[in-house]
Design a protein around this motif. Structure first.
Motif, PDB file in Angstrom:
ATOM      1  N   PHE A 116       2.190  15.930  23.016  1.00  0.00           N
ATOM      2  CA  PHE A 116       1.034  16.042  22.425  1.00  0.00           C
ATOM      3  C   PHE A 116      -0.466  16.070  23.094  1.00  0.00           C
ATOM      4  N   PRO A 117      -0.709  15.035  23.947  1.00  0.00           N
ATOM      5  CA  PRO A 117      -1.701  14.985  24.843  1.00  0.00           C
ATOM      6  C   PRO A 117      -1.881  16.193  25.733  1.00  0.00           C
ATOM      7  N   LYS A 118      -0.762  16.792  26.243  1.00  0.00           N
ATOM      8  CA  LYS A 118      -0.854  18.076  26.807  1.00  0.00           C
ATOM      9  C   LYS A 118      -1.025  19.248  26.053  1.00  0.00           C
ATOM     10  N   TYR A 119      -0.270  19.410  24.938  1.00  0.00           N
ATOM     11  CA  TYR A 119      -0.262  20.285  24.197  1.00  0.00           C
ATOM     12  C   TYR A 119      -1.760  20.520  23.417  1.00  0.00           C
ATOM     13  N   GLU A 120      -2.251  19.760  23.018  1.00  0.00           N
ATOM     14  CA  GLU A 120      -3.533  20.024  22.278  1.00  0.00           C
ATOM     15  C   GLU A 120      -4.697  20.730  23.145  1.00  0.00           C
ATOM     16  N   PRO A 121      -4.960  19.911  24.262  1.00  0.00           N
ATOM     17  CA  PRO A 121      -5.991  20.651  25.171  1.00  0.00           C
ATOM     18  C   PRO A 121      -5.729  21.987  25.589  1.00  0.00           C
ATOM     19  N   LEU A 122      -4.391  22.476  25.642  1.00  0.00           N
ATOM     20  CA  LEU A 122      -3.716  23.646  26.018  1.00  0.00           C
ATOM     21  C   LEU A 122      -4.303  24.373  25.083  1.00  0.00           C
ATOM     22  N   THR A 123      -3.938  24.160  23.701  1.00  0.00           N
ATOM     23  CA  THR A 123      -4.105  25.181  22.593  1.00  0.00           C
ATOM     24  C   THR A 123      -5.700  25.514  22.525  1.00  0.00           C
ATOM     25  N   ALA A 124      -6.586  24.451  22.703  1.00  0.00           N
ATOM     26  CA  ALA A 124      -8.110  24.428  22.644  1.00  0.00           C
ATOM     27  C   ALA A 124      -8.434  25.304  23.477  1.00  0.00           C
ATOM     28  N   GLU A 125      -7.783  25.308  24.843  1.00  0.00           N
ATOM     29  CA  GLU A 125      -8.448  26.126  25.699  1.00  0.00           C
ATOM     30  C   GLU A 125      -7.883  27.525  25.538  1.00  0.00           C
ATOM     31  N   CYS A 126      -6.912  27.608  25.042  1.00  0.00           N
ATOM     32  CA  CYS A 126      -6.310  28.975  24.568  1.00  0.00           C
ATOM     33  C   CYS A 126      -7.283  29.869  23.743  1.00  0.00           C
ATOM     34  N   THR A 127      -7.678  28.965  22.730  1.00  0.00           N
ATOM     35  CA  THR A 127      -8.538  29.654  21.659  1.00  0.00           C
ATOM     36  C   THR A 127      -9.936  29.965  22.122  1.00  0.00           C
ATOM     37  N   ALA A 128     -10.469  29.109  23.060  1.00  0.00           N
ATOM     38  CA  ALA A 128     -11.639  29.528  23.842  1.00  0.00           C
ATOM     39  C   ALA A 128     -11.473  30.789  24.724  1.00  0.00           C
ATOM     40  N   LEU A 129     -10.282  30.855  25.698  1.00  0.00           N
ATOM     41  CA  LEU A 129     -10.020  32.038  26.275  1.00  0.00           C
ATOM     42  C   LEU A 129     -10.030  33.244  25.504  1.00  0.00           C
ATOM     43  N   ARG A 130      -9.325  33.255  24.121  1.00  0.00           N
ATOM     44  CA  ARG A 130      -9.354  34.294  23.370  1.00  0.00           C
ATOM     45  C   ARG A 130     -10.334  34.746  22.893  1.00  0.00           C
ATOM     46  N   LEU A 131     -11.665  33.998  22.610  1.00  0.00           N
ATOM     47  CA  LEU A 131     -12.924  34.270  22.220  1.00  0.00           C
ATOM     48  C   LEU A 131     -13.534  35.147  23.243  1.00  0.00           C
ATOM     49  N   VAL A 132     -13.390  34.705  24.503  1.00  0.00           N
ATOM     50  CA  VAL A 132     -14.107  35.511  25.652  1.00  0.00           C
ATOM     51  C   VAL A 132     -13.547  36.715  26.443  1.00  0.00           C
ATOM     52  N   ALA A 133     -12.241  36.861  26.064  1.00  0.00           N
ATOM     53  CA  ALA A 133     -11.061  37.431  27.063  1.00  0.00           C
ATOM     54  C   ALA A 133     -11.382  39.014  26.408  1.00  0.00           C
ATOM     55  N   PRO A 134     -11.028  39.958  27.371  1.00  0.00           N
ATOM     56  CA  PRO A 134     -10.799  41.410  26.472  1.00  0.00           C
ATOM     57  C   PRO A 134      -9.480  41.449  26.357  1.00  0.00           C
ATOM     58  N   GLU A 135      -9.166  42.728  25.592  1.00  0.00           N
ATOM     59  CA  GLU A 135      -7.954  42.709  24.772  1.00  0.00           C
ATOM     60  C   GLU A 135      -6.434  42.287  25.439  1.00  0.00           C
ATOM     61  N   GLN A 136      -6.500  42.948  26.720  1.00  0.00           N
ATOM     62  CA  GLN A 136      -5.332  42.770  27.386  1.00  0.00           C
ATOM     63  C   GLN A 136      -4.765  41.445  27.667  1.00  0.00           C
ATOM     64  N   VAL A 137      -5.892  40.631  28.031  1.00  0.00           N
ATOM     65  CA  VAL A 137      -5.994  39.156  28.254  1.00  0.00           C
ATOM     66  C   VAL A 137      -5.608  38.465  27.068  1.00  0.00           C
ATOM     67  N   ARG A 138      -6.243  38.873  26.086  1.00  0.00           N
ATOM     68  CA  ARG A 138      -6.282  38.150  24.771  1.00  0.00           C
ATOM     69  C   ARG A 138      -4.774  38.268  24.270  1.00  0.00           C
ATOM     70  N   VAL A 139      -3.954  39.422  24.367  1.00  0.00           N
ATOM     71  CA  VAL A 139      -2.493  39.387  24.011  1.00  0.00           C
ATOM     72  C   VAL A 139      -1.877  38.551  24.726  1.00  0.00           C
ATOM     73  N   ALA A 140      -2.140  38.613  26.183  1.00  0.00           N
ATOM     74  CA  ALA A 140      -1.265  37.644  26.979  1.00  0.00           C
ATOM     75  C   ALA A 140      -1.583  35.956  26.576  1.00  0.00           C
ATOM     76  N   VAL A 141      -2.866  35.567  26.273  1.00  0.00           N
ATOM     77  CA  VAL A 141      -2.910  34.213  25.855  1.00  0.00           C
ATOM     78  C   VAL A 141      -2.301  33.922  24.716  1.00  0.00           C
ATOM     79  N   VAL A 142      -2.553  34.967  23.709  1.00  0.00           N
ATOM     80  CA  VAL A 142      -1.556  34.632  22.470  1.00  0.00           C
ATOM     81  C   VAL A 142      -0.180  34.402  22.449  1.00  0.00           C
ATOM     82  N   THR A 143       0.283  35.351  23.515  1.00  0.00           N
ATOM     83  CA  THR A 143       1.764  34.849  23.777  1.00  0.00           C
ATOM     84  C   THR A 143       2.047  33.725  24.431  1.00  0.00           C
TER      85      THR A 143
END
Length: 185
Positions: A116-143
């Motif tokens: 969990f200490p490794k998973y929680e920052p990963l999901t937070a950073e994935c959420t931040a990337l989804r907000l600023v990324a273009p569509e093709q990157v957003r799909v990859a980060v959701v995966t």
């Protein structure tokens, strides 16, 4: 010396006679060009400022995408390394226990809570990337986030075997999506 000839009436008509231009004509024309130059100068400066603002804004967004992508990749690698350690523990546990008690074939909470200490920052950073990324990157980060969640839940699911290869594939897909976005070969 011969006398100076007087102009003929025809010559006076051709030259225009003694009529003069209006005294205010030249300043009006010059003022008109001055106003036109000021309007065109303002318009071209504004157009140039808008282009510069767009270019700077796109540059900042691109920097954010690169920064968040780097963080996601680093956090994914740390999460995967921790998961590999848990897979080793799970393998040893399954060899000790055997297959008679399926509930004992999963990792106990004390051993899997290190994820969990490794998973929680990963999901937070994935959420931040989804907000600023273009569509093709957003799909990859959701995966990637989905694969991380699947890997985490596989340690507590009876009969499931954790698979870090799918997370690695998702990280590679994210890298290639970012490379395609920035046209990096």
């Amino acid at each position: 010396m011969p006398p100076t000839p007087t102009p003929t009436p025809l010559l006076i008509q051709m030259v225009g006679g003694s009529e003069r231009a209006l005294w205010w004509g030249v300043p009006v024309i010059a003022g008109g060009f001055l106003v036109l130059g000021a309007v065109l100068g303002y318009w071209f400066n504004r157009l140039q400022d808008e282009r510069k603002f767009k270019r700077d804004s796109n540059h900042r967004w691109d920097e954010d995408v690169l920064q968040h992508t780097s963080e996601v990749i680093a956090l994914s690698d740390a999460f995967k390394d921790e998961a590999v350690g848990c897979i080793i523990k799970l393998t040893l546990r399954r060899k000790e226990v055997g297959s008679d008690d399926p509930m004992r074939l999963t990792l106990p909470w004390e051993e899997r809570k290190v994820l969990f200490p490794k998973y929680e920052p990963l999901t937070a950073e994935c959420t931040a990337l989804r907000l600023v990324a273009p569509e093709q990157v957003r799909v990859a980060v959701v995966t990637l986030a989905t694969e991380a969640r699947t890997l985490l839940s596989s340690f507590s699911t009876v009969g499931a075997w954790p698979d870090t290869d799918r997370l690695s594939d998702a990280v590679e897909e994210l890298e290639s999506a970012v490379r395609r976005h920035f046209d990096i070969k």
